[in-house]
Design a protein around this motif. Structure first.
Motif, PDB file in Angstrom:
ATOM      1  N   SER A 177       3.121  14.511   3.484  1.00  0.00           N
ATOM      2  CA  SER A 177       2.990  14.228   4.906  1.00  0.00           C
ATOM      3  C   SER A 177       3.701  15.324   5.691  1.00  0.00           C
ATOM      4  CB  SER A 177       3.572  12.858   5.258  1.00  0.00           C
ATOM      5  OG  SER A 177       4.948  12.814   4.937  1.00  0.00           O
ATOM      6  N   GLY A 178       3.390  15.396   6.987  1.00  0.00           N
ATOM      7  CA  GLY A 178       4.100  16.320   7.860  1.00  0.00           C
ATOM      8  C   GLY A 178       3.321  17.540   8.304  1.00  0.00           C
ATOM      9  N   GLY A 179       2.116  17.711   7.783  1.00  0.00           N
ATOM     10  CA  GLY A 179       1.326  18.864   8.199  1.00  0.00           C
ATOM     11  C   GLY A 179       0.819  18.713   9.623  1.00  0.00           C
ATOM     12  N   GLY A 180       0.215  19.787  10.138  1.00  0.00           N
ATOM     13  CA  GLY A 180      -0.325  19.740  11.482  1.00  0.00           C
ATOM     14  C   GLY A 180      -0.554  21.118  12.051  1.00  0.00           C
ATOM     15  N   LEU A 196       7.562  19.329   5.869  1.00  0.00           N
ATOM     16  CA  LEU A 196       6.697  18.594   4.957  1.00  0.00           C
ATOM     17  C   LEU A 196       7.536  17.706   4.048  1.00  0.00           C
ATOM     18  CD1 LEU A 196       4.199  21.392   3.831  1.00  0.00           C
ATOM     19  CD2 LEU A 196       4.117  19.937   5.869  1.00  0.00           C
ATOM     20  N   SER A 197       6.973  16.543   3.719  1.00  0.00           N
ATOM     21  CA  SER A 197       7.610  15.630   2.780  1.00  0.00           C
ATOM     22  C   SER A 197       6.614  15.273   1.690  1.00  0.00           C
ATOM     23  CB  SER A 197       8.065  14.356   3.490  1.00  0.00           C
ATOM     24  OG  SER A 197       8.991  14.632   4.509  1.00  0.00           O
ATOM     25  N   GLN A 213      11.137  22.568   4.694  1.00  0.00           N
ATOM     26  CA  GLN A 213      11.382  22.891   6.091  1.00  0.00           C
ATOM     27  C   GLN A 213      10.841  24.286   6.351  1.00  0.00           C
ATOM     28  OE1 GLN A 213      12.779  21.009   8.645  1.00  0.00           O
ATOM     29  NE2 GLN A 213      12.127  22.709   9.949  1.00  0.00           N
ATOM     30  N   MET A 214       9.890  24.380   7.248  1.00  0.00           N
ATOM     31  CA  MET A 214       9.236  25.661   7.537  1.00  0.00           C
ATOM     32  C   MET A 214       9.569  26.078   8.961  1.00  0.00           C
ATOM     33  SD  MET A 214       5.519  24.991   5.750  1.00  0.00           S
ATOM     34  CE  MET A 214       5.059  23.717   6.908  1.00  0.00           C
TER      35      MET A 214
END
Length: 122
Positions: free
Chosen positions: A7-10, A20-21, A81-82
């Motif tokens: 999860s966590g994209g976008g 992201l997780s 973490q990006m």
């Protein structure tokens, strides 16, 4: 059976950040290495970052200094973490768990998540 759910994209603008997780669920005794890979359109899947159960990390040269990887062993969860994202980071990001052991008496297997899209564009 073991499942990995990312999860966590976008969509994010250049210079922005995303986290992201990836949660591994199922009958799990221990996971050796967890990590993130990515695949851009027309390109091969490539390693982004990995982390062992002891916390040792490996990063692709292209993301060093911008991305960080961490994990919660108790929750079978890995994070990416990006920061300082650039358009070249656009890809589907996949979570992978290596040598997932469901018992201390048997060898483990590798599992992949279904992927989450990360798009970096203005």
């Amino acid at each position: 059976q073991v499942q990995l759910v990312e999860s966590g994209g976008g969509l994010v603008q250049p210079g922005g950040s995303l986290r992201l997780s990836c949660v591994a669920s199922g009958s799990i005794f221990r996971i050796n290495t967890m990590g993130w890979y990515r695949q851009a359109p027309g390109k091969q899947r490539e390693l982004v970052a990995t982390i062992t159960s002891g916390g040792s990390t490996v990063f692709a040269t292209s993301v060093k200094g911008r991305f960080a990887i961490s994990r919660d062993n108790a929750k079978n969860t890995v994070y990416l973490q990006m920061n300082s994202l650039i358009p070249e980071d656009t890809a589907v990001y996949y979570c992978k768990a290596d040598n997932v052991r469901r018992s201390p008496y048997f060898s483990g297997s590798d599992y992949w998540g279904q992927g989450t899209q990360v798009s970096v564009s203005s």
